[in-house]
Design a protein around this motif. Structure first.
Motif, PDB file in Angstrom:
ATOM      1  N   ILE A  78       0.783  -1.140  -0.023  1.00 46.20           N
ATOM      2  CA  ILE A  78      -0.098  -0.095   0.050  1.00 46.20           C
ATOM      3  C   ILE A  78       0.875   1.146   0.086  1.00 46.20           C
ATOM      4  CG2 ILE A  78      -1.652   1.551   1.288  1.00 46.20           C
ATOM      5  CD1 ILE A  78      -2.768  -1.215   2.065  1.00 46.20           C
ATOM      6  N   LEU A  79       0.545   2.043  -0.909  1.00 47.87           N
ATOM      7  CA  LEU A  79       1.520   3.413  -1.234  1.00 47.87           C
ATOM      8  C   LEU A  79       0.779   4.526  -0.254  1.00 47.87           C
ATOM      9  CD1 LEU A  79       2.420   2.853  -5.058  1.00 47.87           C
ATOM     10  CD2 LEU A  79       3.891   2.452  -2.880  1.00 47.87           C
ATOM     11  N   ARG A 108      -4.242   3.491  -2.222  1.00 51.35           N
ATOM     12  CA  ARG A 108      -3.551   3.210  -3.706  1.00 51.35           C
ATOM     13  C   ARG A 108      -2.237   2.380  -3.557  1.00 51.35           C
ATOM     14  NH1 ARG A 108       0.435   5.885  -6.414  1.00 51.35           N
ATOM     15  NH2 ARG A 108       0.940   7.197  -4.645  1.00 51.35           N
ATOM     16  N   GLY A 109      -2.152   1.314  -4.405  1.00 59.06           N
ATOM     17  CA  GLY A 109      -0.801   0.529  -4.045  1.00 59.06           C
ATOM     18  C   GLY A 109      -0.173  -0.122  -5.191  1.00 59.06           C
ATOM     19  N   ARG A 110       0.762  -0.755  -5.121  1.00 64.97           N
ATOM     20  CA  ARG A 110       1.217  -1.777  -6.281  1.00 64.97           C
ATOM     21  C   ARG A 110       1.344  -2.911  -5.954  1.00 64.97           C
ATOM     22  NH1 ARG A 110       6.838   1.545  -5.784  1.00 64.97           N
ATOM     23  NH2 ARG A 110       7.593   0.709  -3.758  1.00 64.97           N
ATOM     24  N   THR A 120      -0.305  -0.447 -10.651  1.00 67.30           N
ATOM     25  CA  THR A 120      -0.413   0.090  -9.496  1.00 67.30           C
ATOM     26  C   THR A 120      -1.990  -0.085  -9.456  1.00 67.30           C
ATOM     27  OG1 THR A 120      -0.752   2.062 -10.706  1.00 67.30           O
ATOM     28  CG2 THR A 120       1.310   1.778  -9.435  1.00 67.30           C
ATOM     29  N   PHE A 121      -2.894  -0.081  -8.370  1.00 67.99           N
ATOM     30  CA  PHE A 121      -4.149  -0.078  -8.219  1.00 67.99           C
ATOM     31  C   PHE A 121      -4.708   0.910  -7.272  1.00 67.99           C
ATOM     32  CE2 PHE A 121      -4.048  -2.024  -4.099  1.00 67.99           C
ATOM     33  CZ  PHE A 121      -2.882  -2.563  -3.961  1.00 67.99           C
ATOM     34  N   GLN A 132      -6.908  -4.760   2.390  1.00 69.98           N
ATOM     35  CA  GLN A 132      -6.188  -4.486   3.729  1.00 69.98           C
ATOM     36  C   GLN A 132      -6.336  -5.706   4.679  1.00 69.98           C
ATOM     37  OE1 GLN A 132      -6.620  -0.195   5.161  1.00 69.98           O
ATOM     38  NE2 GLN A 132      -8.344  -0.467   3.568  1.00 69.98           N
ATOM     39  N   HIS A 133      -7.476  -6.420   4.625  1.00 68.84           N
ATOM     40  CA  HIS A 133      -7.728  -7.579   5.492  1.00 68.84           C
ATOM     41  C   HIS A 133      -6.886  -8.707   4.797  1.00 68.84           C
ATOM     42  CE1 HIS A 133     -10.738 -10.561   7.369  1.00 68.84           C
ATOM     43  NE2 HIS A 133      -9.932 -11.017   6.624  1.00 68.84           N
ATOM     44  N   GLU A 134      -6.948  -8.810   3.634  1.00 66.32           N
ATOM     45  CA  GLU A 134      -5.792  -9.810   3.039  1.00 66.32           C
ATOM     46  C   GLU A 134      -4.234  -9.607   3.131  1.00 66.32           C
ATOM     47  OE1 GLU A 134      -7.616 -12.481   2.634  1.00 66.32           O
ATOM     48  OE2 GLU A 134      -9.535 -11.486   2.326  1.00 66.32           O
ATOM     49  N   MET A 135      -4.004  -8.329   3.161  1.00 66.51           N
ATOM     50  CA  MET A 135      -2.611  -8.253   3.219  1.00 66.51           C
ATOM     51  C   MET A 135      -2.204  -8.315   4.733  1.00 66.51           C
ATOM     52  SD  MET A 135      -1.805  -4.828   0.857  1.00 66.51           S
ATOM     53  CE  MET A 135      -0.116  -4.616   1.368  1.00 66.51           C
TER      54      MET A 135
END
Ligand code: NI
Length: 167
Positions: A78-79, A108-110, A120-121, A132-135
């Motif tokens: 996550i950026l 926003r992340g990559r 990026t997404f 965020q939960h899965e990360m």
């Protein structure tokens, strides 16, 4: 394809920290397709490799109604994050428990895809919460661990009872 077994909290293997993916080989393609089948069958909107006892940084998410918008995030980061989500979340590894935990409303992340290509997404709402939960799973963290000790103890005893009943 195969449906994989999903680890159930408080299984200690859910606390293992996933390693980055370095080879984008046949085995990875098979893992991704098995995870997709497992997630859709459950049914769930997200699944981390940790939950199927594979400790590599792979997560899937699909919050679409028709289950036709699969997002594959490998080695995700996550950026940037904004806002605060007010959405209760659940987890295939913690069945029947829904709680609000602190999450960004927008991120926003990559990541890289299953072919190893970087992208990026951006995500908001349910999809942002899901990612965020899965990360967290990939870092060995289960969402109920944001809750108070007392609440966690109640959840563990409830789940142990369910697991005993299921044999
Ligand atoms: Ni989960």
């Amino acid at each position: 394809m195969a449906i994989l077994q999903i680890l159930q909290y408080p299984d200690p293997r859910l606390h293992r920290v996933a390693e980055p993916v370095v080879s984008f080989d046949q085995e990875l393609q098979r893992l991704v397709s098995d995870m997709a089948e497992t997630m859709y069958a459950a049914p769930g909107v997200g699944l981390a490799a940790t939950q199927v006892d594979v400790h590599r940084q792979v997560l899937l998410a699909d919050t679409s109604e028709r289950h036709d918008d699969l997002m594959i995030l490998i080695n995700p980061e996550i950026l940037e994050g904004k806002g605060t989500s007010d959405m209760e979340e659940g987890c295939l590894s913690v069945p029947g428990i829904y709680e609000l935990v602190p999450r960004y409303e927008w991120i926003r992340g990559r990541a890289v895809d299953a072919a190893g290509k970087a992208f990026t997404f951006e995500a908001e709402g349910l999809l942002a919460v899901c990612i965020q939960h899965e990360m967290d799973h990939l870092k060995g963290r289960v969402f109920v661990e944001y809750l108070s000790r007392l609440k966690q103890m109640r959840i563990v005893s409830k789940l142990r009872k369910q697991q005993r009943r299921a044999g």
